[in-house]
Scaffold this motif. Structure first.
Motif, PDB file in Angstrom:
ATOM      1  N   GLY A   1      66.790   2.253  53.639  1.00 57.31           N
ATOM      2  CA  GLY A   1      66.189   2.744  52.379  1.00 57.31           C
ATOM      3  C   GLY A   1      66.783   4.100  52.090  1.00 57.31           C
ATOM      4  O   GLY A   1      66.318   4.878  51.178  1.00 57.31           O
TER       5      GLY A   1
ATOM      6  N   SER B   1      68.062   0.457  49.664  1.00 54.05           N
ATOM      7  CA  SER B   1      68.829   1.261  48.695  1.00 54.05           C
ATOM      8  C   SER B   1      69.972   1.781  49.237  1.00 54.05           C
ATOM      9  O   SER B   1      71.314   1.782  48.484  1.00 54.05           O
ATOM     10  CB  SER B   1      68.127   2.697  47.957  1.00 54.05           C
ATOM     11  OG  SER B   1      67.879   3.634  49.213  1.00 54.05           O
TER      12      SER B   1
ATOM     13  N   SER C   1      70.492   6.749  52.156  1.00 51.17           N
ATOM     14  CA  SER C   1      72.073   6.456  51.951  1.00 51.17           C
ATOM     15  C   SER C   1      72.680   6.231  53.276  1.00 51.17           C
ATOM     16  O   SER C   1      72.202   6.536  54.330  1.00 51.17           O
ATOM     17  CB  SER C   1      72.493   7.728  51.384  1.00 51.17           C
ATOM     18  OG  SER C   1      72.593   8.717  52.157  1.00 51.17           O
TER      19      SER C   1
ATOM     20  N   GLY D   1      62.061   6.541  50.841  1.00 49.11           N
ATOM     21  CA  GLY D   1      63.191   5.891  51.782  1.00 49.11           C
ATOM     22  C   GLY D   1      62.408   5.643  53.038  1.00 49.11           C
ATOM     23  O   GLY D   1      61.528   6.461  53.691  1.00 49.11           O
TER      24      GLY D   1
ATOM     25  N   SER E   1      63.425  -1.197  47.006  1.00 45.41           N
ATOM     26  CA  SER E   1      64.542  -0.254  47.010  1.00 45.41           C
ATOM     27  C   SER E   1      64.209   0.841  48.124  1.00 45.41           C
ATOM     28  O   SER E   1      65.199   1.333  48.734  1.00 45.41           O
ATOM     29  CB  SER E   1      64.606   0.509  45.524  1.00 45.41           C
ATOM     30  OG  SER E   1      63.535   1.214  45.464  1.00 45.41           O
ATOM     31  N   ASP E   2      63.019   1.300  48.367  1.00 46.95           N
ATOM     32  CA  ASP E   2      62.914   2.401  49.372  1.00 46.95           C
ATOM     33  C   ASP E   2      63.333   1.608  50.925  1.00 46.95           C
ATOM     34  O   ASP E   2      63.089   2.648  51.759  1.00 46.95           O
ATOM     35  CB  ASP E   2      61.538   3.071  49.341  1.00 46.95           C
ATOM     36  CG  ASP E   2      60.436   2.128  49.343  1.00 46.95           C
ATOM     37  OD1 ASP E   2      60.463   0.849  48.981  1.00 46.95           O
ATOM     38  OD2 ASP E   2      59.380   2.525  50.039  1.00 46.95           O
TER      39      ASP E   2
END
Length: 265
Positions: free
Chosen positions: A30, A64, A32, A13, A60-61
């Motif tokens: 990346g 996300s 939450s 992330g 995605s990192d």
């Protein structure tokens, strides 16, 4: 004063906060939305304090947490045009939130001039950024197989540089990753090695960078000590100095401040 806090930096992330006298912006989402909000809260901020979100690319990192973040905020999201097209496909309910950032040209955002810089990565419209404010300049270059000509041209002169130092080549080659993944990382659309980071760090320090923060380190193919040692050796060999540190992988960093340095060499 112009500062950077990284909220996360690595393959699990990525997100950071840029703050200057005229405002604040996020780069990448990346992690939450809850983690982003918690990190902002620890700095006395809320999502309402953010002027914009900039996306480097659509892996995605780096995105996300974007869907929830879009639901809980109102700020625009900027990315290079190919990335904007991809984001609109993935998040069609928020298509009007995405705006295209011009490449290699300054975009003024509340006293911060943002320049998107093409990188070489296996994602549409991948880019790094340069941020110029009245108090100092910041560069961001991660997720690139090599230092692109645009990065070589536009990033020298920054006071503070967030620079990928992803892997130690020999550790990667002898490690657990399958060959196809090693080939991807080592290829021209992969990630910067410690040695490549060191070469560019020396050029940046010679052009005036006072502080270089090594970022996006691989958990399996690198360590902070290996990355710092490689870049320190490159700086010493070039006869230049800069403050050197490593961005934390999974927690908020302290404040990195853009401070002008005396040009060397």
């Amino acid at each position: 004063m112009t500062t950077v806090h990284t909220f996360a930096s690595g393959s699990s992330g990525n997100a950071l906060l840029l703050s200057w006298d005229g405002g604040r912006l996020l780069v990448d989402a990346g992690i939450s939305c809850r983690r982003i909000t918690r990190n902002l809260g620890a700095l006395g901020l809320t999502l309402g304090d953010i002027r914009a979100l900039l996306i480097t690319h659509t892996h995605s990192d780096h995105i996300s947490g974007l869907q929830t973040l879009l639901k809980k905020s109102a700020f625009p999201v900027w990315a290079a045009d190919p990335a904007v097209l991809e984001l609109k496909k993935r998040f069609p309910d928020f298509g009007n939130r995405f705006q295209s950032v011009p490449l290699c040209r300054k975009l003024p955002l509340n006293g911060c001039a943002v320049t998107a810089i093409p990188t070489s990565h296996d994602a549409p419209g991948s880019c790094g950024y340069r941020f110029d404010t009245a108090a100092g300049s910041v560069g961001l270059l991660t997720d690139t197989g090599y230092v692109t000509p645009e990065a070589e041209s536009l990033l020298p002169g920054t006071n503070l540089m967030i620079l990928e130092s992803n892997h130690d080549v020999e550790t990667l080659k002898s490690g657990p990753y399958p060959y196809f993944l090693q080939k991807r990382i080592l290829g021209s659309h992969g990630h910067l090695s410690n040695e490549a980071a060191g070469r560019f760090a020396a050029a940046l320090a010679k052009a005036g960078a006072a502080e270089i923060v090594l970022a996006h380190l691989s958990r399996e193919n690198n360590t902070p000590a290996m990355a710092q040692n490689a870049v320190c050796c490159a700086l010493a060999a070039a006869g230049v100095k800069a403050t050197l540190s490593v961005a934390p992988r999974d927690e908020r960093s302290g404040a990195y401040t853009a401070r002008a340095a005396v040009r060397q060499g």
